[in-house]
Design a protein around this motif. Structure first.
Motif, PDB file in Angstrom:
ATOM      1  N   MET A  54      38.440  45.060  47.534  1.00 53.80           N
ATOM      2  CA  MET A  54      38.780  44.015  46.741  1.00 53.80           C
ATOM      3  C   MET A  54      39.516  44.324  45.470  1.00 53.80           C
ATOM      4  O   MET A  54      40.453  43.797  44.893  1.00 53.80           O
ATOM      5  CB  MET A  54      37.511  43.207  46.206  1.00 53.80           C
ATOM      6  N   GLU A  57      43.146  45.766  46.337  1.00 54.77           N
ATOM      7  CA  GLU A  57      44.003  44.714  46.923  1.00 54.77           C
ATOM      8  C   GLU A  57      44.366  43.568  45.871  1.00 54.77           C
ATOM      9  O   GLU A  57      45.315  42.887  45.954  1.00 54.77           O
ATOM     10  CB  GLU A  57      43.378  44.045  48.078  1.00 54.77           C
ATOM     11  N   ASN A  58      43.346  43.158  44.837  1.00 55.87           N
ATOM     12  CA  ASN A  58      43.739  42.239  44.262  1.00 55.87           C
ATOM     13  C   ASN A  58      43.754  42.690  42.753  1.00 55.87           C
ATOM     14  O   ASN A  58      42.978  42.758  41.832  1.00 55.87           O
ATOM     15  CB  ASN A  58      42.375  41.321  44.077  1.00 55.87           C
ATOM     16  N   TYR A  61      42.770  40.502  39.600  1.00 59.94           N
ATOM     17  CA  TYR A  61      41.084  40.405  39.483  1.00 59.94           C
ATOM     18  C   TYR A  61      40.518  41.562  38.979  1.00 59.94           C
ATOM     19  O   TYR A  61      39.848  41.777  38.056  1.00 59.94           O
ATOM     20  CB  TYR A  61      40.600  40.321  40.997  1.00 59.94           C
TER      21      TYR A  61
END
Length: 97
Positions: A54, A57-58, A61
């Motif tokens: 996560m 990939e983000n 964030y």
């Protein structure tokens, strides 16, 4: 998987890095999941790999977690601020003698 407050987490926060920690009691008082970190169950490699994925990939964030981690580190773990607080405590103790 120990239940203590590790310096390495605070150091990573001061380095403005996104944080992933094991779900242990020490972290609940100051650190909240939505603000500055991801929590995974202790020794859960699937959750850990999902959290890492996560963050990779983000980027937005990950950057938000990292910025919030740095802000919280300065608010609660600043060496200078903690030393000022200790000085106040010691001076108060000396004045009461």
């Amino acid at each position: 998987s120990s239940d203590s407050s590790p310096k390495s987490v605070y150091e990573a926060m001061f380095c403005k890095k996104p944080i992933i920690i094991s779900d242990l009691e020490w972290s609940y008082e100051i650190l909240s999941e939505s603000e500055c970190l991801l929590r995974v169950d202790v020794r859960n490699s699937i959750q850990l790999s999902d959290a890492i994925k996560m963050i990779i990939e983000n980027t937005a964030y990950a950057n938000r977690l990292a910025k919030n981690a740095l802000d919280i580190a300065h608010k609660f773990f600043s060496y200078r601020d903690n030393m000022k607080q200790m000085e106040k405590i010691m001076l108060g103790t000396i004045e009461n003698i």
